[in-house]
Each structure stands twice: as structure tokens, then as C-alpha cells.
Design an enzyme around this catalytic site. Structure first.
Site, PDB file in Angstrom:
ATOM      1  N   ASP A 142       0.795  -1.225   0.000  1.00 16.45           N
ATOM      2  CA  ASP A 142       0.000   0.000   0.000  1.00 16.45           C
ATOM      3  C   ASP A 142       0.834   1.285   0.000  1.00 16.45           C
ATOM      4  O   ASP A 142       0.650   2.141  -0.881  1.00 16.45           O
ATOM      5  CB  ASP A 142      -0.956  -0.030   1.194  1.00 16.45           C
ATOM      6  CG  ASP A 142      -1.904   1.144   1.205  1.00 16.45           C
ATOM      7  OD1 ASP A 142      -3.032   0.985   0.736  1.00 16.45           O
ATOM      8  OD2 ASP A 142      -1.510   2.230   1.694  1.00 16.45           O
ATOM      9  N   PRO A 170      -5.035   2.592  -1.266  1.00 12.16           N
ATOM     10  CA  PRO A 170      -4.832   1.639  -2.369  1.00 12.16           C
ATOM     11  C   PRO A 170      -5.365   0.246  -2.065  1.00 12.16           C
ATOM     12  O   PRO A 170      -6.029  -0.367  -2.916  1.00 12.16           O
ATOM     13  CB  PRO A 170      -3.310   1.634  -2.543  1.00 12.16           C
ATOM     14  CG  PRO A 170      -2.881   2.984  -2.072  1.00 12.16           C
ATOM     15  CD  PRO A 170      -3.773   3.280  -0.909  1.00 12.16           C
ATOM     16  N   ASP A 171      -5.104  -0.267  -0.865  1.00 10.31           N
ATOM     17  CA  ASP A 171      -5.594  -1.600  -0.506  1.00 10.31           C
ATOM     18  C   ASP A 171      -7.114  -1.659  -0.512  1.00 10.31           C
ATOM     19  O   ASP A 171      -7.716  -2.524  -1.157  1.00 10.31           O
ATOM     20  CB  ASP A 171      -5.083  -1.986   0.888  1.00 10.31           C
ATOM     21  CG  ASP A 171      -3.741  -2.681   0.845  1.00 10.31           C
ATOM     22  OD1 ASP A 171      -3.427  -3.323  -0.167  1.00 10.31           O
ATOM     23  OD2 ASP A 171      -3.000  -2.587   1.842  1.00 10.31           O
ATOM     24  N   PHE A 172      -7.739  -0.753   0.220  1.00  6.34           N
ATOM     25  CA  PHE A 172      -9.187  -0.833   0.356  1.00  6.34           C
ATOM     26  C   PHE A 172      -9.892  -0.404  -0.932  1.00  6.34           C
ATOM     27  O   PHE A 172     -10.952  -0.935  -1.275  1.00  6.34           O
ATOM     28  CB  PHE A 172      -9.651  -0.001   1.554  1.00  6.34           C
ATOM     29  CG  PHE A 172      -9.031  -0.458   2.851  1.00  6.34           C
ATOM     30  CD1 PHE A 172      -8.806  -1.800   3.091  1.00  6.34           C
ATOM     31  CD2 PHE A 172      -8.654   0.450   3.823  1.00  6.34           C
ATOM     32  CE1 PHE A 172      -8.226  -2.243   4.266  1.00  6.34           C
ATOM     33  CE2 PHE A 172      -8.075   0.025   5.002  1.00  6.34           C
ATOM     34  CZ  PHE A 172      -7.861  -1.328   5.231  1.00  6.34           C
ATOM     35  N   GLY A 175      -9.744  -3.422  -3.123  1.00  2.00           N
ATOM     36  CA  GLY A 175     -10.719  -4.405  -2.668  1.00  2.00           C
ATOM     37  C   GLY A 175     -12.125  -4.050  -3.106  1.00  2.00           C
ATOM     38  O   GLY A 175     -12.894  -4.915  -3.551  1.00  2.00           O
TER      39      GLY A 175
END
Length: 420
Positions: A142, A170-172, A175
């Protein structure tokens, strides 16, 4: 909820770990999908040992990303473990993985290996940078993507160093975009019966999430400075300190709100000043305007200003700490915070799904699973006999219910020992 959840009847095999993939599959699980989390028998999802905040022997990171799922511990490097995965994939609807590019093919669990067994399978892959290109072999996560995408360069105080965003955008974001894509593919499969292969990466999602900032650069070719809590296109649009040391954020997005603000501040000279009458002028004179407003706001405590400004119709809010956000009256009224029952920790508070269906928020049916907690029931549903299940465990190709011993072995020192 008494009514059926939207994704009941959908089976998802979750090969993902850490954040982006598990965030995606948790939302699918919250919406009713049967998410079967495939974990390594020795360590499980690496987020089980992530960070330094634990409730008992459970990582806060893992707890935040894996509710409503079932866990089976399988070694996909062993033929027998892979055979069980193939059996599950034959009747699954979706597979989600965020392994390093090429790793799924190396293990023989990529889409090409599964499509022959299940042509209607939807296979979603999430990577850091993509499946090819100059960065494909680099390690990425991230904050690395925040740095590459430009997001970090425009985050932080003016004339200060770049800052990591406070949450893992970026991660969420990846997702959530994966969830969009999977739902779109499920709708498409209803129409034509075909499965799909979905690929997305954190870097693309992060550049996409720049939104207007990216479009503004593509129009004028100019990099944008770091402005702390301020906004490059609107003014006043930032946090102001008050006499009690707290901050109030004021978001004047148009000239109407500017006039309302001036009236609430009892500053007719500001409203009449031609430099500030239009937003373009207020942005041009941002520093001097912010200085004048800061001087005014610092004369009274935050709660007095909030009452005054809110009564005047000015968009504003206190800059809440996490503790204040979790006890905010609107958050509590919305019923976002929920309770789940964990098999070893008992009752725990958590944040529920931020949507309702026909006025009801999907319930948290199950807490995040212990490692291998559901191995036996999943094997049983797949038609694996007791004797064969025992042979799988004895060979190390599968494991059942390892979490407490695993956590006590691998857990770092915690600064939070109790369930909240």
C-alpha cells in the site's frame, strides 16, 4: 435480517491475504456469500500476525478483514491439498487471489487450470502493479503504491515532507473495485453463462482514485502542492484551530456558502472584499484569507463555532479523533457499530457494513474464523470421508483448528490485550 441476503447461494474461494483481497471477500461475505478462506496450515493468512494491537491472541488487522468467512487450512503445494481445492473449485462461483504474479500458475490454481473444471468460474486477481511490465517482479504494498501513484506527493503540510495517507486507500480501494468487478461478472454470467477473468492492481486503482487531481494535471500539466488540510481548488476549505486547541473544518465549496460564512463570522468586510467575492479569487489569495480566518476562529472554543456555523448553514465539522468518531452521535444513530461473538474472545465491537437493504443492515453472522476452524465441515460437505480427512491431516496437506497454539507461538508483544 429476515429477508435473504443478496449474495446467498454464491460460493467464493478466498486465496487472498493481508488487506485488499480479504477486504473484498469480507464485503461479499457480509452480503451473504459463503466465503471459504483457504489458508496455509502452518501460518495462515499473514495478517493473523500483523501489527502490534491484539484482542487476546487475535490480530486487530485480521479481525477487521475476515468476518463472516469460513477457514480451511490446506497446503496447495501438496497434491492432496490441491485436489481438495480443485474439488471445491468445481462448484464455486468465484475465486479471489492476490498472490504475487505468476504464483497462482506455479501452484496450478490459476484461472486456466480451473476453467476446464468450471467454465462459469469468475476468477479475480489483485496485484500491486499488474501482471506484466517493468515493476512486475518488484515487491509492492500500500505505501509503495501511494508513493508511486502521486497520492503521497500531494498529502502533507505545505513546505513539509510527503505523507502517507492515514488509511490504506490503495488496498481498500482495490478491494472495493474488485468487488464491483466480481458483481458485474456475476450479472454478466446470468446473461450469457460465461465465467470471467478479472485483473486489477493497486497502482491503477490509486491513480484512478486521484479523480479530479489527475484530470486537472492532464488539462494544465502542473503538479499540485501539498496543502495540509486545504484544497487546491476551493477556499476556505480547511481545518482552523480554535481557542480550546481543537480544530473545526470549514468547507466552502461555492460563493453562497462564502456569504453564509461571512455572515456567521460577522465580517461583512470580507463578504464585500472583491478579492474574496468569487472562489477563484479566494483560491488566489488563499494564504492571507486563511490567516484572517484563523485569527477569528482562534478567539472562541470549537463547540461555540460549530453551533454558530451549523445554525448558519455553513458546512463544517469538528476534526474528530478515532475515539470521538466511534462515539459520534450520528455514527451511533446510524447503527454502524455492531457486535460479534468470537469463539475465544466472546462479545466484541466492530464496524458493520455501511449499507442497508430495505432498511436493514446485514448482520455479522460469524466472527473472523480461527485458522482451520471449518476444515472438517468443508471437507465433509465436499464428500471427503473421515478416514480420508484424517489422512490429509496426517500428511500435512490439511489442518484443523490451529489458531490458539499458532497465535501464542507467532504473536508479537501487544500493547492491547483485551477485547474491546
Amino acid at each position: 435480517m429476515n429477508a435473504r441476503l443478496p449474495l446467498e447461494g454464491i460460493t467464493v474461494l478466498d486465496l487472498s491475504h493481508l488487506a485488499a483481497g480479504p477486504w473484498c471477500t469480507m464485503v461479499l461475505a457480509d452480503l451473504g456469500a459463503d466465503v471459504i478462506k483457504i489458508e496455509r496450515p502452518d501460518t495462515g493468512d499473514m495478517s493473523r500476525q500483523a501489527g502490534n494491537i491484539y484482542a487476546g491472541d487475535q490480530s486487530a488487522v485480521f479481525l477487521s478483514l475476515n468476518r463472516n468467512k469460513r477457514s480451511i487450512a490446506l497446503d496447495l503445494k501438496q497434491t492432496k491439498g490441491k485436489e481438495i481445492f480443485f474439488r471445491l473449485a468445481e462448484t464455486a462461483d468465484v475465486v479471489v487471489e492476490n498472490l504475487r504474479p505468476g504464483k497462482a500458475a506455479q501452484l496450478g490454481v490459476d484461472r486456466a487450470s480451473l476453467a476446464e473444471r468450471n467454465p462459469g468460474l469468475i476468477y479475480a486477481s489483485i496485484s500491486a502493479f499488474g501482471t506484466s511490465g517493468p515493476y512486475v517482479d518488484l515487491a509492492g504494498n500500500d505505501p509503495i503504491v501511494q508513493a508511486l501513484s502521486g497520492a503521497m506527493a500531494i498529502t502533507g503540510e505545505e513546505n513539509g515532507p510527503p505523507s502517507r495517507q492515514g488509511v490504506s486507500v490503495p488496498d481498500f480501494g482495490a478491494g472495493m473495485m474488485a468487488g464491483y468487478a466480481i458483481l458485474a461478472a456475476l450479472v454478466g454470467r446470468q446473461r450469457d453463462g460465461q465465467g470471467a477473468e478479472i485483473n486489477l492492481n493497486l497502482l491503477d486503482v490509486s491513480v484512478f482514485a486521484l479523480g479530479p487531481r489527475a484530470q486537472e494535471y492532464l488539462i494544465d500539466g502542473e503538479d499540485q502542492p501539498r496543502l495540509g488540510s486545504a484544497h487546491p481548488q476551493f477556499s476556505p476549505y480547511q481545518a482552523f484551530p480554535c481557542s480550546d486547541g481543537r480544530y473545526v473544518y470549514i468547507a466552502v465549496i461555492n460563493d453562497k456558502f462564502w456569504r453564509l460564512l461571512c455572515s456567521a463570522l460577522e465580517q461583512p468586510d470580507l463578504a464585500d472584499d472583491p478579492r474574496y467575492a468569487r472562489n477563484v479569487g479566494r483560491v488566489e489569495h488563499r494564504k492571507e484569507l486563511a490567516g484572517r480566518l484563523s485569527s477569528l476562529m482562534s478567539r472562541r472554543p470549537s463547540q461555540e463555532w460549530l453551533e454558530t456555523l451549523q445554525n448558519a448553514g455553513v458546512p463544517c465539522a469538528p476534526v474528530n479523533s478515532l475515539s470521538e468518531a466511534m462515539s459520534d452521535p450520528q455514527v451511533l444513530h446510524n447503527g454502524l457499530l455492531a457486535t460479534m461473538h468470537h469463539p475465544t474472545l466472546g462479545e466484541m465491537r466492530t464496524v458493520g457494513l455501511p449499507m442497508t437493504f430495505d432498511g436493514e443492515r446485514p448482520a455479522i453472522r460469524n466472527a473472523p474464523p480461527l485458522l482451520g476452524e471449518h476444515t472438517r465441515e468443508i471437507l465433509d460437505a465436499a464428500g471427503v470421508s473421515d478416514a480420508d480427512a484424517r489422512r490429509l491431516v496426517d500428511s500435512g496437506a490439511a489442518a484443523m483448528g490451529l489458531e490458539p497454539a499458532l497465535a501464542s507461538t507467532h504473536r508479537p508483544t501487544s500493547r492491547h490485550e483485551g477485547a474491546s
